[in-house]
Write an enzyme that holds these catalytic residues in place. Structure first.
Site, PDB file in Angstrom:
ATOM      1  N   HIS A 113       0.147 -11.746   1.841  1.00 28.63           N
ATOM      2  CA  HIS A 113      -0.827 -10.929   1.104  1.00 28.63           C
ATOM      3  C   HIS A 113      -1.451 -11.700  -0.065  1.00 28.63           C
ATOM      4  O   HIS A 113      -2.662 -11.663  -0.269  1.00 28.63           O
ATOM      5  CB  HIS A 113      -0.150  -9.651   0.595  1.00 28.63           C
TER       6      HIS A 113
ATOM      7  N   TYR B 145       0.824  -1.213   0.000  1.00 27.42           N
ATOM      8  CA  TYR B 145       0.000   0.000   0.000  1.00 27.42           C
ATOM      9  C   TYR B 145       0.862   1.268   0.000  1.00 27.42           C
ATOM     10  O   TYR B 145       0.374   2.338  -0.357  1.00 27.42           O
ATOM     11  CB  TYR B 145      -0.938   0.044   1.211  1.00 27.42           C
TER      12      TYR B 145
END
Length: 268
Positions: free
Chosen positions: A97, A39
């Site tokens: 992830h 991110y």
């Protein structure tokens, strides 16, 4: 459930935007913050937490290991870097992830590397994200279901993922729902709108209430105070059996996130 039921997500929020969002959320009583290495906002999340002056033990912070950092050589150093950015000695939860089957690193190895991070005290819990049933079973075979706190998966009224969710439940692995509003696509749904009117709520609140009532944790993001407040209040909405059945009929396998290089070769 280990995770608090409602957290604030930070996907696609960067710079001052994410700082303001996280600070607002913490002011309003959120205690769970979800971020990830990819991110590019862990430092800003850390700054927002520090500026909020809330004691660390009251917060539940999640980050996720990016696919480039899954190897034994990179996972722990990358997590230590994340901790430095987040200004904490340890996070509460660290997830793989994406399983990234083309990365050349087996699920067994990546989970062992993540378990080592837990043993070192860098993370309180570990888990997975975007795994199908087959890959989840491989993760269980590697570290045991008792060491997998949650699986974070895309879930919305348009992608209900019932088969995977039931499997996770059978293994006593908590489910975290992301993309619960399907990039906003559910907001104009006539069925959800009708239910929302009955509860004097928004369609977003109904979608979140549906996920919460299914027993999932939710992590919606917002940059607006009124939306953050509304998302938090979704937990107070009790949907009837009939309303839950109406939402169940909205299933259309409406997956929003499916990067070919990172995702399982086949979803359930």
């Amino acid at each position: 459930m280990i995770l608090p039921k409602t957290g604030v997500g930070t996907f696609r929020l960067t710079g001052q935007t994410v700082i303001d969002s996280v600070k607002m959320a913490l002011e309003m009583g959120y205690t769970t913050i979800d971020t990830a290495q990819i991110y590019g906002n862990e430092a800003e999340v850390g700054q927002a937490i520090q500026q909020s002056h809330i004691s660390r033990e009251k917060l539940f912070i999640t980050t996720k290991i990016w696919t480039e950092n899954l190897s034994a050589e990179k996972l722990i150093p990358s997590l230590k870097d994340s901790l430095q950015k987040l200004r904490t000695d340890a996070v509460n939860l660290t997830l793989i992830h994406w399983p990234a089957p083309k990365s050349g690193i087996s699920v067994h190895d990546m989970m062992q590397n993540l378990l080592e991070a837990k043993k070192l005290g860098l993370t309180e819990y570990i888990g997975i994200s975007n795994f199908n049933i087959e890959l989840t079973q491989q993760a269980i075979d590697s570290v045991g279901a008792e060491n997998i706190a949650t699986s974070q998966i895309e879930l919305s009224p348009y992608l209900q993922n019932e088969k995977l969710s039931q499997f996770l439940k059978s293994q006593q692995i908590d489910v975290t729902s992301y993309m619960t509003l399907a990039y906003g696509k559910v907001l104009n749904d006539p069925v959800l709108h009708s239910i929302a009117q009955q509860h004097e709520a928004s369609t977003a609140q109904i979608a979140l209430a549906w996920a919460l009532q299914k027993g999932y944790a939710v992590i919606p993001s917002s940059t607006r105070r009124e939306h953050l407040a509304a998302n938090l209040k979704a937990a107070d909405i009790q949907l009837s059996t009939e309303e839950m059945q109406l939402i169940a009929q909205l299933e259309r396998n409406g997956r929003e996130v499916n990067p070919s290089e990172l995702a399982p070769e086949q979803w359930d």
